[in-house]
Design a protein around this motif. Structure first.
Motif, PDB file in Angstrom:
ATOM      1  N   ALA A 146      39.130  -3.136  10.956  1.00 48.69           N
ATOM      2  CA  ALA A 146      38.893  -3.786  12.249  1.00 48.69           C
ATOM      3  C   ALA A 146      37.674  -4.694  12.164  1.00 48.69           C
ATOM      4  CB  ALA A 146      38.711  -2.734  13.347  1.00 48.69           C
ATOM      5  N   ALA A 147      36.628  -4.236  11.473  1.00 48.30           N
ATOM      6  CA  ALA A 147      35.403  -5.032  11.344  1.00 48.30           C
ATOM      7  C   ALA A 147      35.633  -6.286  10.503  1.00 48.30           C
ATOM      8  CB  ALA A 147      34.288  -4.187  10.750  1.00 48.30           C
ATOM      9  N   GLU A 148      36.520  -6.230   9.542  1.00 47.20           N
ATOM     10  CA  GLU A 148      36.855  -7.427   8.768  1.00 47.20           C
ATOM     11  C   GLU A 148      37.517  -8.475   9.658  1.00 47.20           C
ATOM     12  OE1 GLU A 148      39.268  -6.443   5.369  1.00 47.20           O
ATOM     13  OE2 GLU A 148      37.753  -5.073   4.576  1.00 47.20           O
ATOM     14  N   LEU A 149      38.340  -8.003  10.589  1.00 52.66           N
ATOM     15  CA  LEU A 149      39.017  -8.910  11.512  1.00 52.66           C
ATOM     16  C   LEU A 149      38.063  -9.447  12.572  1.00 52.66           C
ATOM     17  CD1 LEU A 149      42.239  -6.799  12.036  1.00 52.66           C
ATOM     18  CD2 LEU A 149      42.105  -9.001  10.835  1.00 52.66           C
ATOM     19  N   ASP A 150      37.091  -8.634  12.941  1.00 53.77           N
ATOM     20  CA  ASP A 150      36.195  -8.951  14.054  1.00 53.77           C
ATOM     21  C   ASP A 150      34.745  -8.662  13.662  1.00 53.77           C
ATOM     22  OD1 ASP A 150      35.079  -9.453  16.502  1.00 53.77           O
ATOM     23  OD2 ASP A 150      36.106  -7.827  17.547  1.00 53.77           O
ATOM     24  N   PRO A 151      34.185  -9.488  12.781  1.00 55.35           N
ATOM     25  CA  PRO A 151      32.836  -9.202  12.274  1.00 55.35           C
ATOM     26  C   PRO A 151      31.709  -9.408  13.285  1.00 55.35           C
ATOM     27  CG  PRO A 151      33.682 -11.252  11.340  1.00 55.35           C
ATOM     28  CD  PRO A 151      34.790 -10.646  12.134  1.00 55.35           C
ATOM     29  N   GLN A 152      31.975  -9.994  14.439  1.00 60.85           N
ATOM     30  CA  GLN A 152      30.922 -10.249  15.430  1.00 60.85           C
ATOM     31  C   GLN A 152      30.812  -9.167  16.508  1.00 60.85           C
ATOM     32  OE1 GLN A 152      28.455 -12.193  16.033  1.00 60.85           O
ATOM     33  NE2 GLN A 152      28.688 -13.662  14.400  1.00 60.85           N
ATOM     34  N   ASP A 153      31.531  -8.059  16.351  1.00 59.43           N
ATOM     35  CA  ASP A 153      31.475  -6.998  17.365  1.00 59.43           C
ATOM     36  C   ASP A 153      30.359  -6.015  16.997  1.00 59.43           C
ATOM     37  OD1 ASP A 153      31.819  -4.731  18.972  1.00 59.43           O
ATOM     38  OD2 ASP A 153      33.997  -4.930  18.992  1.00 59.43           O
ATOM     39  N   PRO A 154      29.226  -6.061  17.706  1.00 60.70           N
ATOM     40  CA  PRO A 154      28.099  -5.201  17.338  1.00 60.70           C
ATOM     41  C   PRO A 154      28.401  -3.709  17.515  1.00 60.70           C
ATOM     42  CG  PRO A 154      27.612  -6.409  19.353  1.00 60.70           C
ATOM     43  CD  PRO A 154      28.915  -6.923  18.838  1.00 60.70           C
ATOM     44  N   ALA A 155      29.182  -3.348  18.523  1.00 58.64           N
ATOM     45  CA  ALA A 155      29.523  -1.937  18.722  1.00 58.64           C
ATOM     46  C   ALA A 155      30.383  -1.436  17.569  1.00 58.64           C
ATOM     47  CB  ALA A 155      30.244  -1.744  20.053  1.00 58.64           C
ATOM     48  N   LEU A 156      31.294  -2.259  17.117  1.00 58.47           N
ATOM     49  CA  LEU A 156      32.139  -1.896  15.991  1.00 58.47           C
ATOM     50  C   LEU A 156      31.308  -1.760  14.717  1.00 58.47           C
ATOM     51  CD1 LEU A 156      34.894  -1.360  14.736  1.00 58.47           C
ATOM     52  CD2 LEU A 156      35.264  -3.839  14.658  1.00 58.47           C
ATOM     53  N   ALA A 157      30.376  -2.670  14.506  1.00 53.86           N
ATOM     54  CA  ALA A 157      29.503  -2.594  13.329  1.00 53.86           C
ATOM     55  C   ALA A 157      28.697  -1.291  13.338  1.00 53.86           C
ATOM     56  CB  ALA A 157      28.570  -3.801  13.283  1.00 53.86           C
ATOM     57  N   ARG A 158      28.206  -0.890  14.525  1.00 51.49           N
ATOM     58  CA  ARG A 158      27.469   0.378  14.631  1.00 51.49           C
ATOM     59  C   ARG A 158      28.373   1.564  14.317  1.00 51.49           C
ATOM     60  NH1 ARG A 158      25.185  -2.274  18.910  1.00 51.49           N
ATOM     61  NH2 ARG A 158      26.603  -1.321  20.403  1.00 51.49           N
ATOM     62  N   GLU A 159      29.604   1.528  14.829  1.00 51.39           N
ATOM     63  CA  GLU A 159      30.549   2.616  14.548  1.00 51.39           C
ATOM     64  C   GLU A 159      30.801   2.739  13.048  1.00 51.39           C
ATOM     65  OE1 GLU A 159      34.204   3.157  16.977  1.00 51.39           O
ATOM     66  OE2 GLU A 159      33.420   1.454  18.118  1.00 51.39           O
ATOM     67  N   VAL A 160      30.998   1.597  12.388  1.00 50.13           N
ATOM     68  CA  VAL A 160      31.239   1.609  10.942  1.00 50.13           C
ATOM     69  C   VAL A 160      30.031   2.189  10.220  1.00 50.13           C
ATOM     70  CG1 VAL A 160      31.557   0.155   8.889  1.00 50.13           C
ATOM     71  CG2 VAL A 160      32.903  -0.296  10.954  1.00 50.13           C
ATOM     72  N   GLU A 161      28.848   1.762  10.606  1.00 50.19           N
ATOM     73  CA  GLU A 161      27.622   2.238   9.963  1.00 50.19           C
ATOM     74  C   GLU A 161      27.444   3.752  10.147  1.00 50.19           C
ATOM     75  OE1 GLU A 161      22.853   1.633  10.495  1.00 50.19           O
ATOM     76  OE2 GLU A 161      24.138  -0.114  10.830  1.00 50.19           O
ATOM     77  N   GLU A 162      27.637   4.228  11.377  1.00 47.37           N
ATOM     78  CA  GLU A 162      27.461   5.651  11.658  1.00 47.37           C
ATOM     79  C   GLU A 162      28.482   6.508  10.911  1.00 47.37           C
ATOM     80  OE1 GLU A 162      27.639   5.914  15.917  1.00 47.37           O
ATOM     81  OE2 GLU A 162      25.777   4.779  16.157  1.00 47.37           O
ATOM     82  N   LEU A 163      29.740   6.067  10.938  1.00 45.17           N
ATOM     83  CA  LEU A 163      30.774   6.850  10.271  1.00 45.17           C
ATOM     84  C   LEU A 163      30.626   6.765   8.751  1.00 45.17           C
ATOM     85  CD1 LEU A 163      33.102   8.750  10.778  1.00 45.17           C
ATOM     86  CD2 LEU A 163      34.626   6.767  10.902  1.00 45.17           C
ATOM     87  N   SER A 164      30.156   5.643   8.254  1.00 43.55           N
ATOM     88  CA  SER A 164      29.896   5.513   6.813  1.00 43.55           C
ATOM     89  C   SER A 164      28.875   6.542   6.361  1.00 43.55           C
ATOM     90  CB  SER A 164      29.365   4.117   6.471  1.00 43.55           C
ATOM     91  OG  SER A 164      30.340   3.149   6.665  1.00 43.55           O
ATOM     92  N   ARG A 165      27.823   6.709   7.156  1.00 43.69           N
ATOM     93  CA  ARG A 165      26.786   7.708   6.816  1.00 43.69           C
ATOM     94  C   ARG A 165      27.386   9.121   6.811  1.00 43.69           C
ATOM     95  NH1 ARG A 165      22.679   4.503   9.791  1.00 43.69           N
ATOM     96  NH2 ARG A 165      23.462   5.510  11.634  1.00 43.69           N
ATOM     97  N   GLU A 166      28.246   9.409   7.790  1.00 43.20           N
ATOM     98  CA  GLU A 166      28.860  10.730   7.850  1.00 43.20           C
ATOM     99  C   GLU A 166      29.781  10.983   6.656  1.00 43.20           C
ATOM    100  OE1 GLU A 166      30.758  12.012  11.500  1.00 43.20           O
ATOM    101  OE2 GLU A 166      29.502  10.603  12.624  1.00 43.20           O
ATOM    102  N   VAL A 167      30.546   9.980   6.289  1.00 41.15           N
ATOM    103  CA  VAL A 167      31.542  10.141   5.220  1.00 41.15           C
ATOM    104  C   VAL A 167      30.938  10.003   3.836  1.00 41.15           C
ATOM    105  CG1 VAL A 167      33.642   9.125   4.206  1.00 41.15           C
ATOM    106  CG2 VAL A 167      33.458   9.394   6.695  1.00 41.15           C
ATOM    107  N   GLU A 168      30.083   9.004   3.673  1.00 45.44           N
ATOM    108  CA  GLU A 168      29.582   8.670   2.339  1.00 45.44           C
ATOM    109  C   GLU A 168      28.133   9.079   2.112  1.00 45.44           C
ATOM    110  OE1 GLU A 168      30.359   4.520   2.657  1.00 45.44           O
ATOM    111  OE2 GLU A 168      32.461   4.742   2.105  1.00 45.44           O
ATOM    112  N   GLY A 169      27.472   9.458   3.169  1.00 48.65           N
ATOM    113  CA  GLY A 169      26.050   9.798   3.055  1.00 48.65           C
ATOM    114  C   GLY A 169      25.208   8.550   3.018  1.00 48.65           C
ATOM    115  N   ARG A 170      23.934   8.737   2.885  1.00 49.90           N
ATOM    116  CA  ARG A 170      22.990   7.597   2.809  1.00 49.90           C
ATOM    117  C   ARG A 170      22.790   7.217   1.361  1.00 49.90           C
ATOM    118  NH1 ARG A 170      19.621   6.742   7.493  1.00 49.90           N
ATOM    119  NH2 ARG A 170      20.061   8.331   9.016  1.00 49.90           N
ATOM    120  N   GLY A 171      22.677   5.915   1.123  1.00 47.24           N
ATOM    121  CA  GLY A 171      22.387   5.426  -0.222  1.00 47.24           C
ATOM    122  C   GLY A 171      20.934   5.702  -0.588  1.00 47.24           C
ATOM    123  N   ILE A 172      20.666   5.641  -1.857  1.00 48.71           N
ATOM    124  CA  ILE A 172      19.293   5.892  -2.331  1.00 48.71           C
ATOM    125  C   ILE A 172      18.508   4.600  -2.275  1.00 48.71           C
ATOM    126  CG2 ILE A 172      17.898   6.553  -4.304  1.00 48.71           C
ATOM    127  CD1 ILE A 172      20.153   8.421  -5.105  1.00 48.71           C
TER     128      ILE A 172
END
Length: 172
Positions: A146-172
Motif C-alpha cells: 500500500a505504501a508503494e502505491l501511496d508514498p505520501q500517506d504519513p499515517a500509512l508510513a507510521r503503520e509500516v514503521e511500527e509494524l516493521s519494528r514488531e515483525v523485524e525488530g530494530r536495526g543496529i
C-alpha cells in the motif's frame, strides 16, 4: 499487435485510474496525494451501472445505521450481480466485520484485491485483520504494498514503521 494497439484496448476508466496511480506515486506533497486518493476512491465507488450504484448507496446507508442484516443482503446481491467490482467486496467485508465474521471479511478483502490489486484501502483493512490474527508478517507485506502505491500517506508510513519494528525488530 503493437504497443499502441494494446493501449487502445484499455478501457477509458482503467486508463484514468492508471494515470491517477502514477500521479499518486509521484505526488510531491501530502495535500496533492489526498486529492488523488479521493479521485481514485470516487472512481472505484461507481459500478458503471445505475442499479449497482443505487444498491451500494442503500447498503452503505444500512452499514452507517448499523443495520447489518439489510446491509448484508444488499451486499450479497451486489457481489453476485457485479463480481468484478472491488468496492462491493470491500463493503461486504465491512459488513462481515460488523457482524463479527472476521474470516468472511478476510475472504472478501482477498477477493477485492484479486479484482483490484491496487486497492490500498482493502490492503489496509486486510492488514488490520491479519495483525489481529497474529499474522503480522503478511500484514506488513500488505502495508508495504500500500505504501508503494501511496508514498505520501504519513499515517500509512507510521503503520509500516511500527509494524516493521514488531515483525523485524530494530536495526543496529
Amino acid at each position: 499487435m503493437g504497443l499502441g494497439a494494446a493501449q487502445a484496448d484499455v478501457p477509458p476508466r482503467q486508463k484514468l485510474i492508471d494515470g491517477l496511480f502514477v500521479r499518486l506515486q509521484l505526488a510531491e506533497d501530502p495535500e496533492t496525494a489526498v486529492q488523488l486518493r479521493a479521485m481514485i476512491g470516487e472512481i472505484w465507488s461507481h459500478s458503471g451501472s445505475p442499479t449497482g450504484d443505487l444498491l451500494m448507496s442503500r447498503a452503505e446507508s444500512a452499514l452507517r445505521a448499523a443495520n447489518g442484516e439489510v446491509a448484508a443482503k444488499l451486499l450479497e446481491k451486489l457481489v453476485l450481480l457485479y463480481p468484478d467490482w472491488g468496492q462491493a467486496w470491500r463493503r461486504r467485508a465491512q459488513s462481515a466485520i460488523q457482524a463479527g465474521d472476521r474470516d468472511g471479511a478476510v475472504l472478501d478483502l482477498g477477493k477485492a484485491l484479486s479484482v483490484e490489486p491496487r486497492d490500498f484501502l482493502a490492503m489496509r483493512q486486510l492488514s488490520e485483520l491479519l495483525r489481529d490474527a497474529a499474522n503480522k508478517p503478511q500484514a506488513l507485506d500488505l502495508l508495504r504494498r500500500a505504501a508503494e502505491l501511496d508514498p505520501q500517506d504519513p499515517a500509512l508510513a507510521r503503520e509500516v514503521e511500527e509494524l516493521s519494528r514488531e515483525v523485524e525488530g530494530r536495526g543496529i
